[in-house]
Design a protein around this motif. Structure first.
Motif, PDB file in Angstrom:
ATOM      1  N   ALA A 191      73.883  60.961  34.933  1.00  0.00           N
ATOM      2  CA  ALA A 191      72.714  61.680  35.948  1.00  0.00           C
ATOM      3  C   ALA A 191      73.354  61.248  37.181  1.00  0.00           C
ATOM      4  O   ALA A 191      74.040  60.110  37.405  1.00  0.00           O
ATOM      5  CB  ALA A 191      71.552  61.007  35.440  1.00  0.00           C
ATOM      6  N   ASN A 192      72.897  61.892  38.051  1.00  0.00           N
ATOM      7  CA  ASN A 192      73.163  62.156  39.457  1.00  0.00           C
ATOM      8  C   ASN A 192      72.553  60.608  40.254  1.00  0.00           C
ATOM      9  O   ASN A 192      71.411  59.932  39.481  1.00  0.00           O
ATOM     10  CB  ASN A 192      72.431  63.148  40.456  1.00  0.00           C
ATOM     11  CG  ASN A 192      73.041  62.855  41.677  1.00  0.00           C
ATOM     12  OD1 ASN A 192      72.334  62.394  42.609  1.00  0.00           O
ATOM     13  ND2 ASN A 192      73.855  63.562  42.246  1.00  0.00           N
ATOM     14  N   SER A 193      73.078  59.951  41.054  1.00  0.00           N
ATOM     15  CA  SER A 193      72.851  58.774  41.446  1.00  0.00           C
ATOM     16  C   SER A 193      71.359  58.773  42.122  1.00  0.00           C
ATOM     17  O   SER A 193      70.616  57.438  42.211  1.00  0.00           O
ATOM     18  CB  SER A 193      73.443  58.151  42.625  1.00  0.00           C
ATOM     19  OG  SER A 193      73.661  59.053  43.767  1.00  0.00           O
ATOM     20  N   SER A 194      70.794  59.938  42.348  1.00  0.00           N
ATOM     21  CA  SER A 194      69.477  60.170  42.858  1.00  0.00           C
ATOM     22  C   SER A 194      68.426  59.604  41.940  1.00  0.00           C
ATOM     23  O   SER A 194      67.336  58.997  42.354  1.00  0.00           O
ATOM     24  CB  SER A 194      69.263  61.489  43.220  1.00  0.00           C
ATOM     25  OG  SER A 194      69.105  62.299  42.333  1.00  0.00           O
ATOM     26  N   ASP A 511      78.587  61.589  45.655  1.00  0.00           N
ATOM     27  CA  ASP A 511      77.574  62.419  45.433  1.00  0.00           C
ATOM     28  C   ASP A 511      76.979  63.001  46.782  1.00  0.00           C
ATOM     29  O   ASP A 511      76.883  62.577  47.797  1.00  0.00           O
ATOM     30  CB  ASP A 511      75.934  61.627  45.072  1.00  0.00           C
ATOM     31  CG  ASP A 511      76.145  61.152  43.360  1.00  0.00           C
ATOM     32  OD1 ASP A 511      76.277  62.267  42.813  1.00  0.00           O
ATOM     33  OD2 ASP A 511      75.477  59.930  43.143  1.00  0.00           O
ATOM     34  N   VAL A 512      77.125  64.675  46.398  1.00  0.00           N
ATOM     35  CA  VAL A 512      76.622  65.296  47.712  1.00  0.00           C
ATOM     36  C   VAL A 512      75.063  65.131  47.578  1.00  0.00           C
ATOM     37  O   VAL A 512      74.403  65.169  46.416  1.00  0.00           O
ATOM     38  CB  VAL A 512      77.316  66.746  47.616  1.00  0.00           C
ATOM     39  CG1 VAL A 512      76.558  67.443  46.383  1.00  0.00           C
ATOM     40  CG2 VAL A 512      76.909  67.484  48.609  1.00  0.00           C
ATOM     41  N   ASP A 513      74.506  65.382  48.645  1.00  0.00           N
ATOM     42  CA  ASP A 513      73.057  65.117  48.723  1.00  0.00           C
ATOM     43  C   ASP A 513      72.657  66.301  48.210  1.00  0.00           C
ATOM     44  O   ASP A 513      72.771  67.500  48.407  1.00  0.00           O
ATOM     45  CB  ASP A 513      72.362  65.137  50.146  1.00  0.00           C
ATOM     46  CG  ASP A 513      71.173  64.866  50.092  1.00  0.00           C
ATOM     47  OD1 ASP A 513      70.433  64.937  49.153  1.00  0.00           O
ATOM     48  OD2 ASP A 513      70.234  65.000  51.379  1.00  0.00           O
ATOM     49  N   GLN A 514      71.890  66.283  46.956  1.00  0.00           N
ATOM     50  CA  GLN A 514      71.284  67.213  46.064  1.00  0.00           C
ATOM     51  C   GLN A 514      70.063  67.955  46.979  1.00  0.00           C
ATOM     52  O   GLN A 514      69.773  69.124  46.405  1.00  0.00           O
ATOM     53  CB  GLN A 514      70.456  66.859  44.863  1.00  0.00           C
ATOM     54  CG  GLN A 514      71.803  66.225  44.032  1.00  0.00           C
ATOM     55  CD  GLN A 514      71.287  66.000  42.631  1.00  0.00           C
ATOM     56  OE1 GLN A 514      70.377  66.838  42.086  1.00  0.00           O
ATOM     57  NE2 GLN A 514      71.949  65.349  41.916  1.00  0.00           N
TER      58      GLN A 514
END
Length: 514
Positions: A191-194, A511-514
């Motif tokens: 999963a994304n780090s967010s 990670d690009v900012d989602q």
């Protein structure tokens, strides 16, 4: 600047933007500046007197463009697409000109009502369950957030509030903080780090669960984790499932995960930040099977649907959960038409909000459903073209199945050699890639990103990779005294090389900012 000046320089700026995007191939895709490059180019203080806007226009190329990475270049293949189109840009221009702060229907009815309509349009384009639409008879609907990262946090906080209320109703004497201390949420290790960050911000445990050989989170893994945590006296309350992970565009198994969430009364949120755009094409909707179990679903039109940043759409089946979590309603925000349409201030973290539905409306009307579908399908065809080039070369292997616009590949060598290849590519500067590291496999990600990318652009990028590979393998062969670099089977045990323990699956895919 008066209206006449705005007309003059507005035309110049539109011409500049059109020329910039039309001729973007001629620019180096990545900047070549060092940190602090801009400080010597600008004075220490703002100008005392007004300057001519002609001088400002001149400084765009002198000061701004040298420090710009051109995300819309057909030679940019990092992260995922950063959406863009001329209709979307025009929508943002009008939004900026209107300048409303649309936190309630009363502050600008058009701002609210167009968002209600366009999010329903999008939901119907993807064949979302009716409960997610404003037009249904329930409490569902869509809302435009800034990023998918913000959406995950919103959903986690709403799920936390719902769970606390349920336990307080069962036992009013129970301390709220005691309940929160027992909450546990889950996500895939892909999963994304967010998602992990949302757990930190929401003050709840967030457990990463091991995905399978296809990097997909499966039901049995979740079931065992839930049972183990319940045995410890914890309260499973939230799962963020990923459709199209950042590292490899993997898909969690919703058909297996959904029934478990339903049985345990866990909030299921689906993060489809990148891949969600592809669900406008019927041939990709099988990845959505099980979506009926979700409480919330989100994706980013500002990634792969021709909309410039920011525009992340979230749908919820019961908006009252958001309202209950975030409702602070002082008298100065109230109005006489409350309850007839959403007051979106209750559906988000900030109070103020931009008129973001304008750019979505402009784009959808300008391209139509068929135009958006063709755009997505073209990117997928280009990814398949690149995959074939990589496999035909013989020195590379594709790490994951290519199902959308991302190809994950590596040299048939050690991780260190693939890492050095990325260094060669970035030093060359003609294209831009980023790496990922999953299960001790270091690989490169080739994403089809720009609206203007063509088959010739993909061939050009492959030739750059090929020439960089030629140079690298020549260096490696000369250094090690043999003609060919040894091939390492990625499924063999020797692939888990101890000297590569410096890599971390949490940090190797930026990670690009989602």
């Amino acid at each position: 600047m008066d209206a006449e000046g705005f007309r003059k320089y507005g035309r110049q700026m539109v011409d500049y933007i059109a020329d910039y995007l039309e001729n973007i191939r001629e620019r180096d895709v990545v900047h070549r500046v060092s940190p602090g490059y801009m400080r010597p180019l600008l004075p220490d203080e703002a100008p005392e007197k007004a300057e001519s806007f002609d001088e400002v226009m001149k400084d765009i190329e002198k000061i701004i463009m040298p420090g710009t990475t051109h995300w819309h270049s057909p030679h940019f293949h990092g992260y995922f697409a950063a959406g863009n189109s001329f209709p979307s840009i025009l929508g943002d221009m009008l939004s900026d000109a209107i300048g409303c702060i649309g936190f309630s229907w009363a502050t600008s009815p058009a701002c609210t009502e167009l968002e209600v309509i366009t999010t329903d349009w999008l939901g119907k384009m993807m064949n979302l369950p009716e409960e997610f639409l404003h037009s249904s008879e329930g409490k569902g609907g869509g809302v435009i957030q800034s990023t998918a990262s913000e959406t995950v946090l919103l959903c986690l906080l709403a799920a936390r509030t719902r769970t606390v209320a349920k336990y307080k109703e069962a036992d009013p004497s129970t301390d709220e903080m005691q309940i929160i201390s027992k909450l546990v949420g889950y996500c895939s290790d892909q999963a994304n780090s967010s998602v992990e960050r949302s757990g930190l911000l929401g003050a709840v445990r967030m457990v990463k669960l091991l995905s399978d050989e296809n990097f997909s989170l499966r039901g049995e893994t979740l079931r065992k984790a839930v049972e183990a945590d319940k045995a410890k006296g914890l309260i499973p309350f939230f799962l963020c499932a990923s459709l199209g992970t950042t590292g490899s565009c993997a898909f969690d198994n919703l058909e297996e995960l959904g029934p478990i969430c339903a049985a345990e009364d866990m909030w299921l949120h689906i993060d489809a930040a990148y891949a969600g755009s592809a669900f406008v094409c019927p041939e990709f909707r099988h990845y959505m099977k099980g979506i009926q179990y979700a409480e919330t679903f989100s994706f980013n039109p500002h990634k792969w649907m021709l909309i410039n940043f920011d525009c992340s759409v979230m749908w919820i089946k019961n908006s009252s959960y958001l309202v209950d979590a975030f409702n602070v309603d002082p008298i100065y925000l109230r109005h006489s038409c409350e309850g007839k349409l959403p007051d979106y201030r209750h559906w988000q973290i900030p109070l103020g909000r931009r008129f973001r539905s304008l750019k979505l409306w402009f784009m959808l009307r300008s391209y139509g459903i068929s135009g958006v579908q063709e755009y997505i399908r073209r990117h997928c065809r280009l990814a398949k073209e690149f995959e074939k080039m990589i496999l035909d070369d013989g020195r590379f292997e594709v790490v994951t199945q290519v199902v959308m616009g991302l190809v994950c590949f590596r040299l048939k060598c050690s991780n260190k050699v693939t890492e050095r290849l990325l260094g060669e590519i970035l030093a060359d500067g003609r294209i831009y890639l980023i790496p990922a590291f999953v299960r001790n496999i270091y690989f490169l990600r080739f994403a089809i990103c720009a609206e203007r990318t063509t088959s010739d652009d993909v061939k050009f990028s492959f030739q750059v990779i090929k020439s960089c590979t030629d140079r690298l393998l020549q260096k490696v062969s000369l250094k090690n005294g043999y003609k060919h670099v040894p091939v390492i089977n990625i499924d063999a045990p020797q692939h888990l090389e101890t000297e590569e323990s410096k890599y971390s699956s949490d940090s190797s895919t930026p990670d690009v900012d989602q």
